[in-house]
Design a protein around this motif. Sequence first.
Motif: not given
Length: 342
Positions: A173, A218, A222, A226, A232
């Motif tokens: 992912c 998942e 994300v 963004k 991360k």
Amino acid sequence: MTKGKVTICMGFEGSANKIGVGIVTSEGDILANPRETFITPPGTGFLPRETALHHQQVIVPLVQKCLKEANLTPKDIDCLAYTKGPGMGAPLVSTAVVMRTLAQIWNVPIVPVNHCVGHIEMGRLVTGAVDPIVLYVSGGNTQVIAYSEKRYRIFGETIDIAVGNCLDRFARCLGLSNDPSPGYNIEQLAKKGSQYIEMPYNVKGMDVSFSGILSFAEDTVVKMLKKGTATKADLCFSFQETIFAMLVEITERAMAHCNTQDVLIVGGVGCNKRLQAMMKIMADERGGVLYATDERYCIDNGAMIAWPGLLAFGQGDTIPVEESSVTQRYRTDDPVINWRDD
């Protein structure tokens, strides 16, 4: 096994993306233990057919390398042990075919080994642990185990996906590399994380569920990346802390139930230093000891099959070549552990 005679076993492990061949003596000496890993591009997993093809291409050179490192010839080998299961069908079959061929060429007995039991016995051999609670964490398995009356009993496990699979899919992912492994790259990135993000924590009695936290990752992860509300590293840190806390909780509950203070971590995810550190804190608080190994023995390898193969061989547990089949589903509590008397 002749009393007083040192016997030698070659073990074959190829249940997933690792293919290993190891040689171990009945005195517990690991003479050689080479392995190869099938590594796929970032963002992808490994499929049975491609994994099996990889194993077929490298297994014969691995056997030759193993004999050379151990300074032995085929005449020195007393028996061959192989992973009967559990695992991926095609890789298991590919490995078993080579073992079966060599057993007939070399005229030596065959011993089937349960992959999970292999991890446990390897851990006991390397660490010196006698009768601990076992946390078995890998790509395909997540179980809390204790020995009783000739079997390894499962006290708790995942009710959906294994922790290693969960980590692999989380790494996918995030687009992390599969080299050397997704879990390792998550571990390294997590060290740089500073913000803890609350994630689903699913412990159900003695069992755990990882599908919820993975679905959260998942979907939500994300979006957070963004928006720039988390890095991360932060996400890896939070993901690890949450799933490892779940594992420590069910392990401690099993320890309390069995009145055992010591714990042994085995399986590929067991290499993770953060998991080991969290488990050690819990074991220390209970006055117990944490037993753990490094990547040489935690990650799938041939020696972990050769050693329990020797233990079973000593009890006469061999099979004819026509019965040397494999199975994708082979529970940890299925095989009888004839070599343990405690």
